[in-house]
Design a protein around this motif. Structure first.
Motif, PDB file in Angstrom:
ATOM      1  N   LYS A   3       0.831  -1.209   0.000  1.00 21.54           N
ATOM      2  CA  LYS A   3       0.000   0.000   0.000  1.00 21.54           C
ATOM      3  C   LYS A   3       0.865   1.258   0.000  1.00 21.54           C
ATOM      4  CE  LYS A   3      -3.967   2.107   2.080  1.00 21.54           C
ATOM      5  NZ  LYS A   3      -5.134   1.943   2.889  1.00 21.54           N
ATOM      6  N   THR A   6       2.150   1.833  -3.450  1.00 25.48           N
ATOM      7  CA  THR A   6       1.074   2.343  -4.288  1.00 25.48           C
ATOM      8  C   THR A   6       0.830   3.828  -4.001  1.00 25.48           C
ATOM      9  OG1 THR A   6       0.066   0.164  -4.350  1.00 25.48           O
ATOM     10  CG2 THR A   6      -1.341   2.018  -4.935  1.00 25.48           C
ATOM     11  N   LYS A  10       1.344   6.739  -6.748  1.00 23.21           N
ATOM     12  CA  LYS A  10       0.262   7.669  -7.052  1.00 23.21           C
ATOM     13  C   LYS A  10       0.684   9.101  -6.767  1.00 23.21           C
ATOM     14  CE  LYS A  10      -3.668   4.593  -6.587  1.00 23.21           C
ATOM     15  NZ  LYS A  10      -4.903   4.289  -5.860  1.00 23.21           N
TER      16      LYS A  10
END
Length: 118
Positions: A3, A6, A10
């Motif tokens: 996570k 990610t 992003k």
């Protein structure tokens, strides 16, 4: 761990895209992105803002970003169209790095909510 990666991916994508659209080459930082969100949330389009208005725009962005976490709640729009928020829950004491992670996570969530990453 996945996570966090990610989130990082992003974040870098978001910074790169917003920099292309709104900057003259220098990467936008967290404050610059907060300013853009504040302008978007104000909804009055592109115009010149005074120094105190710029600070208010960043405050609007922070309130809007932390609203889904239960820290702020939208209250009303004033006569000039500026949104006002009420503190619902005091923010916890966070270290600088923790504040940054919270804000970046909230910003990513905001842009996911408007389908920016699709």
């Amino acid at each position: 761990m996945k996570k966090e990666k990610t989130l990082k991916e992003k974040w870098y994508y978001l910074v790169a895209e917003l920099t292309k659209q709104f900057s003259d080459g220098e990467d936008l930082n967290l404050e610059g992105i907060l300013y853009l969100i504040g302008v978007q949330e104000l909804g009055q389009g592109k115009r010149k803002f005074k120094k105190d208005e710029k600070m208010n725009l960043m405050h609007i962005a922070i309130c809007r970003l932390l609203e889904p976490y239960g820290y702020y709640g939208f209250d009303y729009y004033d006569a000039e169209g500026w949104p006002h928020y009420t503190v619902l829950t005091e923010l916890p004491n966070l270290k600088s790095g923790e504040q940054t992670v919270l804000m970046k996570t909230a910003i990513i969530g905001y842009f996911e909510g408007i389908d920016f990453f699709k």
